[in-house]
Design a protein around this motif. Structure first.
Motif, short mmCIF file in Angstrom:
data_model
loop_
_atom_site.label_atom_id
_atom_site.label_comp_id
_atom_site.label_asym_id
_atom_site.label_seq_id
_atom_site.Cartn_x
_atom_site.Cartn_y
_atom_site.Cartn_z
N ASN A 159 39.40 -9.53 7.70
CA ASN A 159 39.04 -9.16 9.05
C ASN A 159 38.55 -7.73 9.07
O ASN A 159 39.32 -6.81 8.97
CB ASN A 159 40.26 -9.33 9.97
CG ASN A 159 39.98 -8.88 11.38
OD1 ASN A 159 38.85 -8.53 11.72
ND2 ASN A 159 41.00 -8.89 12.20
N GLY A 160 37.24 -7.54 9.16
CA GLY A 160 36.69 -6.20 9.17
C GLY A 160 36.05 -5.84 10.49
O GLY A 160 35.37 -4.85 10.58
N ARG A 205 29.04 -4.68 3.20
CA ARG A 205 29.35 -5.96 2.55
C ARG A 205 30.34 -6.73 3.41
O ARG A 205 31.45 -6.26 3.66
CB ARG A 205 29.93 -5.72 1.16
CG ARG A 205 30.28 -6.99 0.42
CD ARG A 205 30.48 -6.71 -1.05
NE ARG A 205 30.81 -7.92 -1.77
CZ ARG A 205 30.74 -8.05 -3.08
NH1 ARG A 205 30.35 -7.02 -3.81
NH2 ARG A 205 31.05 -9.17 -3.68
N PRO A 206 29.97 -7.92 3.86
CA PRO A 206 30.89 -8.69 4.71
C PRO A 206 32.04 -9.27 3.91
O PRO A 206 31.93 -9.49 2.70
CB PRO A 206 30.00 -9.80 5.28
CG PRO A 206 28.95 -9.98 4.23
CD PRO A 206 28.71 -8.62 3.65
N GLY A 245 29.88 -12.15 11.88
CA GLY A 245 28.92 -11.07 11.84
C GLY A 245 29.53 -9.69 11.91
O GLY A 245 28.91 -8.70 11.56
N ALA A 246 30.78 -9.61 12.41
CA ALA A 246 31.42 -8.31 12.55
C ALA A 246 32.27 -7.94 11.36
O ALA A 246 32.82 -6.85 11.31
CB ALA A 246 32.30 -8.30 13.80
N GLN A 247 32.37 -8.84 10.38
CA GLN A 247 33.29 -8.62 9.27
C GLN A 247 32.64 -7.81 8.16
O GLN A 247 32.16 -8.34 7.18
CB GLN A 247 33.80 -9.96 8.73
CG GLN A 247 34.65 -10.71 9.74
CD GLN A 247 35.02 -12.08 9.23
OE1 GLN A 247 34.78 -12.41 8.08
NE2 GLN A 247 35.62 -12.89 10.08
N VAL A 248 32.60 -6.51 8.32
CA VAL A 248 32.12 -5.62 7.28
C VAL A 248 33.33 -5.05 6.57
O VAL A 248 34.07 -4.25 7.13
CB VAL A 248 31.25 -4.49 7.87
CG1 VAL A 248 30.79 -3.55 6.75
CG2 VAL A 248 30.05 -5.08 8.59
N ALA A 249 33.54 -5.47 5.34
CA ALA A 249 34.75 -5.09 4.62
C ALA A 249 34.60 -3.80 3.84
O ALA A 249 35.54 -3.02 3.73
CB ALA A 249 35.16 -6.22 3.68
#
Length: 509
Positions: A165-166, A154-155, A53-57
């Motif tokens: 890893n975003g 966008r994940p 859920g934290a991976q916003v690229a």
């Protein structure tokens, strides 16, 4: 240094190289790649696993420009300027996304509240101005454009980034920033911004963006775009124009077609061959009176494409400039070893002359977020031309060149040299080689660029010394964002010669 757009006529050899010291060889590429390494990678003893859920690229925004149709001529300049401002807003939001990783890790609503929400408000204001400008000029603006104001984070996912890893780095991170893949914090300022990456975090490419050419199936490319126009019937001739490989070092990050009058309208650097007076402020008269790098001096057309770079740590002339290093386009600019510019005919009959100053954009610089509807990319290796790929960079064997091939739209509406979204006045041929109803066949431009590039090394999900096409920062240097641009500035006699040669079935140059 100032922006490279204002150095359009100054040879690269006379420029002062930005920065006193280059990054360590390979360092630039590794900075970008490490951030987008696998979310479960064990790197240097640190487990970098983060919740999905934290991976916003990156930031994914609807492309307002592609949705605009009816824009009166006298409003087009203002509308193009507003759209360019919108691109700048996305760039700024992406940079903030890339430099606030710790804050994102500590607050699940940070991206929405601090980045995407304000971005939506700013985009809404621009859309309102676009609608007003269209209506003032006598057009009828689409009332539904407001629906395009909102953007989303966008994940990272396996398809588009190999599990990037975003969600907040732990290697060498300080304050609200991150330092790009575990480098030391020596280049980091008080805002948590790493000076080695100019505050952009990382921008790719990643290991998943590359493929061994031997793993590409022959004749497997499936794209409705970029079909070659000519075949065994119809007009089978060719006309080749030799305009060199940018020996004059003409670079800028403008885009005269999509963002006329806007400095750094492309947010990435272009190679130019042909016309030597091409920047955002060039008029048709400027183009007509300019010098040309083409051997045939009757061809003052401008041919341009985003540069390829080798992310080897080289500090190019634009290392600190907008459009260059300041927007994540880093490393050594690679000129083509060969640039073949060829015009071909139609399978279904004769072609007609292109109008002077006809503008054509092919491909989509925003395909990573827009989707592949307008993508028109073909990557391959010399000796493997039957193996074409659109969404990967090829890893070529020793002695084989990297190839970029683009077949332009070759059907013209018979009336307009441009359109509001810079696409509707042109069309691709249909599967049978004919033009859609209401369009007529013109000579199809085919551009084939060949590069001598050391093959990147991909090991353990990491890519070292990758090459990549320059791109908008939020497009992460994906190969599918490759694109190409053309403005016809051939004199009338030469254009007639091109048409006659093609219709007679001859090969001319």
């Amino acid at each position: 240094m100032g922006r490279n757009t204002r150095k359009r006529r100054t040879p690269l050899a006379t420029k002062i190289v930005a920065g006193a010291a280059a990054l360590a060889v390979g360092g630039g590429g590794l900075v970008w790649a490490n951030f987008y390494a696998s979310a479960h990678e064990d790197h240097g003893g640190h487990n970098r696993t983060r919740s999905a859920g934290a991976q916003v690229a990156t930031i994914d925004c609807p492309d307002v420009g592609q949705k605009i149709r009816d824009v009166p001529d006298r409003a087009r300049g203002e509308v193009d300027g507003e759209l360019a401002t919108m691109d700048s807003q996305i760039t700024n939001a992406y940079q903030r996304l890339a430099t606030t990783r710790r804050a994102q890790a500590g607050d699940s609503q940070f991206v929405q509240n601090s980045i995407l929400g304000p971005l939506k408000d700013r985009r809404k204001a621009i859309i309102d101005r676009i609608q007003l400008e269209i209506n003032r000029a006598g057009g009828k603006a689409d009332d539904n454009l407001d629906e395009l104001a909102g953007c989303q984070g966008r994940p990272a996912d396996q398809q588009n980034g190999g599990g990037q890893n975003g969600g907040g780095q732990d290697d060498g991170q300080n304050g609200d920033g991150q330092n790009g893949g575990g480098q030391d914090g020596g280049g980091q300022d008080g805002d948590g911004q790493n000076q080695d990456d100019n505050g952009n975090g990382v921008a790719g490419p990643v290991a998943d963006d590359f493929i061994d050419i031997n793993d590409v199936q022959p004749n497997s490319r499936n794209s409705r775009n970029g079909l070659a126009a000519n075949g065994d019937g119809g007009s089978t001739g060719t006309f080749t124009t030799d305009c060199g490989v940018n020996e004059n070092n003409l670079f800028n990050s403008d885009n005269l077609i999509a963002a006329p009058g806007v400095d750094n309208g492309a947010h990435h650097t272009h190679d130019y061959v042909g016309n030597q007076d091409n920047d955002a402020f060039s008029s048709d008269e400027d183009l007509a009176n300019a010098d040309t790098s083409c051997q045939n001096q009757g061809d003052k057309s401008t041919y341009y494409w985003p540069v390829l770079r080798l992310q080897d740590g080289t500090q190019e002339f634009d290392a600190n400039d907008q459009g260059g290093g300041a927007e994540g386009n880093i490393g050594k600019i690679l000129k083509p070893a060969q640039a073949e510019l060829k015009f071909v005919g139609s399978q279904q009959g004769d072609v007609v002359a292109m109008p002077k100053f006809l503008r054509i954009i092919t491909g989509d610089a925003k395909s990573f977020t827009n989707g592949d509807a307008n993508a028109n990319t073909s990557w391959s290796c010399s000796g493997f031309e039957d193996r074409q790929v659109t969404d990967k960079y090829p890893l070529c064997p020793e002695g084989s060149q990297v190839l970029r091939t683009t077949n332009f739209q070759s059907c013209w509406d018979g009336q307009n040299i441009d359109s509001a979204n810079h696409r509707d006045h042109m069309a691709f041929v249909q599967e049978d080689g004919s033009c859609p109803e209401g369009f007529q066949a013109i000579p199809q431009l085919q551009v084939r660029l060949a590069y001598d590039i050391p093959t990147p090394t991909v090991e353990n999900g990491q890519v070292q010394n990758p090459y990549a096409v320059d791109s908008f920062p939020e497009q992460l240097h994906k190969p599918i964002t490759d694109h190409n641009d053309f403005i016809n500035v051939m004199d009338e006699d030469l254009m007639n010669e091109v048409v006659d040669c093609i219709n007679r079935g001859e090969d001319c140059q």
